[in-house]
Scaffold this motif. Structure first.
Motif, PDB file in Angstrom:
ATOM      1  N   LYS A  75       0.814  -1.219   0.000  1.00  0.00           N
ATOM      2  CA  LYS A  75       0.000   0.000   0.000  1.00  0.00           C
ATOM      3  C   LYS A  75       0.846   1.268   0.000  1.00  0.00           C
ATOM      4  O   LYS A  75       0.295   2.371   0.076  1.00  0.00           O
ATOM      5  N   ASN A  76       2.166   1.120  -0.071  1.00  0.00           N
ATOM      6  CA  ASN A  76       3.058   2.296   0.019  1.00  0.00           C
ATOM      7  C   ASN A  76       2.717   3.119   1.257  1.00  0.00           C
ATOM      8  O   ASN A  76       2.611   4.351   1.188  1.00  0.00           O
ATOM      9  N   ALA A  77       2.553   2.444   2.370  1.00  0.00           N
ATOM     10  CA  ALA A  77       2.108   3.123   3.582  1.00  0.00           C
ATOM     11  C   ALA A  77       3.026   2.835   4.755  1.00  0.00           C
ATOM     12  O   ALA A  77       3.599   1.741   4.869  1.00  0.00           O
ATOM     13  N   VAL A  78       3.148   3.816   5.613  1.00  0.00           N
ATOM     14  CA  VAL A  78       3.897   3.699   6.856  1.00  0.00           C
ATOM     15  C   VAL A  78       2.974   4.151   7.984  1.00  0.00           C
ATOM     16  O   VAL A  78       2.194   5.092   7.818  1.00  0.00           O
ATOM     17  N   TYR A  79       3.100   3.489   9.120  1.00  0.00           N
ATOM     18  CA  TYR A  79       2.228   3.798  10.242  1.00  0.00           C
ATOM     19  C   TYR A  79       3.057   4.057  11.501  1.00  0.00           C
ATOM     20  O   TYR A  79       4.194   3.589  11.619  1.00  0.00           O
ATOM     21  N   LEU A  80       2.483   4.799  12.422  1.00  0.00           N
ATOM     22  CA  LEU A  80       3.116   5.019  13.721  1.00  0.00           C
ATOM     23  C   LEU A  80       2.045   4.865  14.797  1.00  0.00           C
ATOM     24  O   LEU A  80       1.165   5.706  14.917  1.00  0.00           O
ATOM     25  N   GLN A  81       2.133   3.768  15.530  1.00  0.00           N
ATOM     26  CA  GLN A  81       1.245   3.555  16.673  1.00  0.00           C
ATOM     27  C   GLN A  81       1.886   4.196  17.893  1.00  0.00           C
ATOM     28  O   GLN A  81       3.021   3.841  18.252  1.00  0.00           O
ATOM     29  N   MET A  82       1.170   5.125  18.496  1.00  0.00           N
ATOM     30  CA  MET A  82       1.708   5.863  19.632  1.00  0.00           C
ATOM     31  C   MET A  82       0.857   5.574  20.855  1.00  0.00           C
ATOM     32  O   MET A  82      -0.344   5.865  20.866  1.00  0.00           O
ATOM     33  N   ASN A  83       1.468   5.000  21.867  1.00  0.00           N
ATOM     34  CA  ASN A  83       0.790   4.688  23.116  1.00  0.00           C
ATOM     35  C   ASN A  83       1.413   5.474  24.256  1.00  0.00           C
ATOM     36  O   ASN A  83       2.512   6.005  24.127  1.00  0.00           O
ATOM     37  N   SER A  84       0.711   5.525  25.364  1.00  0.00           N
ATOM     38  CA  SER A  84       1.216   6.222  26.562  1.00  0.00           C
ATOM     39  C   SER A  84       1.714   7.623  26.216  1.00  0.00           C
ATOM     40  O   SER A  84       2.815   8.023  26.609  1.00  0.00           O
ATOM     41  N   LEU A  85       0.905   8.345  25.488  1.00  0.00           N
ATOM     42  CA  LEU A  85       1.325   9.669  25.011  1.00  0.00           C
ATOM     43  C   LEU A  85       1.530  10.632  26.170  1.00  0.00           C
ATOM     44  O   LEU A  85       0.819  10.588  27.190  1.00  0.00           O
ATOM     45  N   LYS A  86       2.510  11.501  25.989  1.00  0.00           N
ATOM     46  CA  LYS A  86       2.872  12.498  26.989  1.00  0.00           C
ATOM     47  C   LYS A  86       2.671  13.891  26.400  1.00  0.00           C
ATOM     48  O   LYS A  86       2.669  14.074  25.174  1.00  0.00           O
ATOM     49  N   VAL A  87       2.543  14.866  27.267  1.00  0.00           N
ATOM     50  CA  VAL A  87       2.376  16.247  26.802  1.00  0.00           C
ATOM     51  C   VAL A  87       3.518  16.646  25.877  1.00  0.00           C
ATOM     52  O   VAL A  87       3.312  17.323  24.870  1.00  0.00           O
ATOM     53  N   GLU A  88       4.720  16.187  26.198  1.00  0.00           N
ATOM     54  CA  GLU A  88       5.891  16.554  25.388  1.00  0.00           C
ATOM     55  C   GLU A  88       5.925  15.881  24.016  1.00  0.00           C
ATOM     56  O   GLU A  88       6.806  16.169  23.211  1.00  0.00           O
ATOM     57  N   ASP A  89       4.975  14.986  23.742  1.00  0.00           N
ATOM     58  CA  ASP A  89       4.854  14.406  22.403  1.00  0.00           C
ATOM     59  C   ASP A  89       4.086  15.320  21.454  1.00  0.00           C
ATOM     60  O   ASP A  89       3.977  15.027  20.258  1.00  0.00           O
ATOM     61  N   THR A  90       3.554  16.403  21.974  1.00  0.00           N
ATOM     62  CA  THR A  90       2.831  17.354  21.140  1.00  0.00           C
ATOM     63  C   THR A  90       3.731  17.916  20.057  1.00  0.00           C
ATOM     64  O   THR A  90       4.807  18.453  20.341  1.00  0.00           O
ATOM     65  N   ALA A  91       3.309  17.776  18.811  1.00  0.00           N
ATOM     66  CA  ALA A  91       4.115  18.211  17.670  1.00  0.00           C
ATOM     67  C   ALA A  91       3.339  17.946  16.388  1.00  0.00           C
ATOM     68  O   ALA A  91       2.305  17.266  16.408  1.00  0.00           O
ATOM     69  N   VAL A  92       3.865  18.475  15.289  1.00  0.00           N
ATOM     70  CA  VAL A  92       3.398  18.061  13.974  1.00  0.00           C
ATOM     71  C   VAL A  92       4.275  16.886  13.545  1.00  0.00           C
ATOM     72  O   VAL A  92       5.500  16.968  13.616  1.00  0.00           O
ATOM     73  N   TYR A  93       3.650  15.815  13.141  1.00  0.00           N
ATOM     74  CA  TYR A  93       4.358  14.595  12.764  1.00  0.00           C
ATOM     75  C   TYR A  93       4.375  14.464  11.243  1.00  0.00           C
ATOM     76  O   TYR A  93       3.369  14.673  10.573  1.00  0.00           O
ATOM     77  N   TYR A  94       5.562  14.086  10.731  1.00  0.00           N
ATOM     78  CA  TYR A  94       5.790  13.965   9.300  1.00  0.00           C
ATOM     79  C   TYR A  94       6.403  12.602   8.990  1.00  0.00           C
ATOM     80  O   TYR A  94       7.127  12.039   9.807  1.00  0.00           O
ATOM     81  N   CYS A  95       6.168  12.112   7.784  1.00  0.00           N
ATOM     82  CA  CYS A  95       6.941  10.955   7.346  1.00  0.00           C
ATOM     83  C   CYS A  95       7.792  11.360   6.139  1.00  0.00           C
ATOM     84  O   CYS A  95       7.490  12.322   5.428  1.00  0.00           O
ATOM     85  N   ASN A  96       8.844  10.634   5.942  1.00  0.00           N
ATOM     86  CA  ASN A  96       9.802  10.936   4.875  1.00  0.00           C
ATOM     87  C   ASN A  96      10.786   9.780   4.814  1.00  0.00           C
ATOM     88  O   ASN A  96      10.718   8.834   5.603  1.00  0.00           O
ATOM     89  N   TYR A  97      11.707   9.851   3.886  1.00  0.00           N
ATOM     90  CA  TYR A  97      12.823   8.924   3.925  1.00  0.00           C
ATOM     91  C   TYR A  97      13.583   9.133   5.247  1.00  0.00           C
ATOM     92  O   TYR A  97      13.546  10.211   5.833  1.00  0.00           O
ATOM     93  N   ASP A  98      14.308   8.111   5.690  1.00  0.00           N
ATOM     94  CA  ASP A  98      15.262   8.275   6.780  1.00  0.00           C
ATOM     95  C   ASP A  98      16.478   8.992   6.200  1.00  0.00           C
ATOM     96  O   ASP A  98      17.239   8.425   5.410  1.00  0.00           O
ATOM     97  N   TYR A  99      16.671  10.252   6.604  1.00  0.00           N
ATOM     98  CA  TYR A  99      17.696  11.102   5.995  1.00  0.00           C
ATOM     99  C   TYR A  99      19.106  10.531   6.155  1.00  0.00           C
ATOM    100  O   TYR A  99      20.021  10.865   5.390  1.00  0.00           O
ATOM    101  N   ARG A 100      19.283   9.646   7.130  1.00  0.00           N
ATOM    102  CA  ARG A 100      20.624   9.115   7.407  1.00  0.00           C
ATOM    103  C   ARG A 100      21.132   8.206   6.292  1.00  0.00           C
ATOM    104  O   ARG A 100      22.323   7.871   6.270  1.00  0.00           O
TER     105      ARG A 100
END
Length: 117
Positions: A75-100
């Protein structure tokens, strides 16, 4: 032309869960090492997790044990399951190649995750 579309972000309470999705086009997805990044207000983008074509994963310390990255090459898809979220996880989330690994694409629009009581 490479195009990524992220979705799934929302407002969630601390301790809650979210599942983010990323649809990619214009790339040889089956050979791509993909990653999730995030950008908190006033900060730079930071790598969160990456996944190789056959499923080997890599996580930064602050999400280990809480976040799980996965992919569906059909499906050309990537997923991120996020559990036990914390206030400091607040952000805009992006996907991309791994730049490394030397490749990168234009940023998508991202998906906003807000963790707040």
């Amino acid at each position: 032309q490479v195009h990524v579309v992220e979705s799934g972000g929302s407002l969630v309470q601390p301790g809650g869960s979210l599942r983010l999705s990323c649809a990619a086009s214009g790339i040889d997805f089956s050979d791509a090492i993909m990653a999730w990044y995030r950008q908190a207000p006033g900060k730079r983008h930071e790598l969160v997790a990456s996944i190789a074509p056959r499923g080997r994963t890599d996580y930064v310390d602050f999400v280990k044990g809480r976040f799980t990255i996965s992919r569906d090459n059909a499906k050309n898809a990537v997923y991120l399951q996020m559990n036990s979220l914390k206030v400091e996880d607040t952000a805009v989330y992006y996907c991309n190649y791994d730049y490394r690994y030397g490749e990168f694409a234009p940023w998508g629009q991202g998906t906003q995750v807000t963790v707040s009581a």
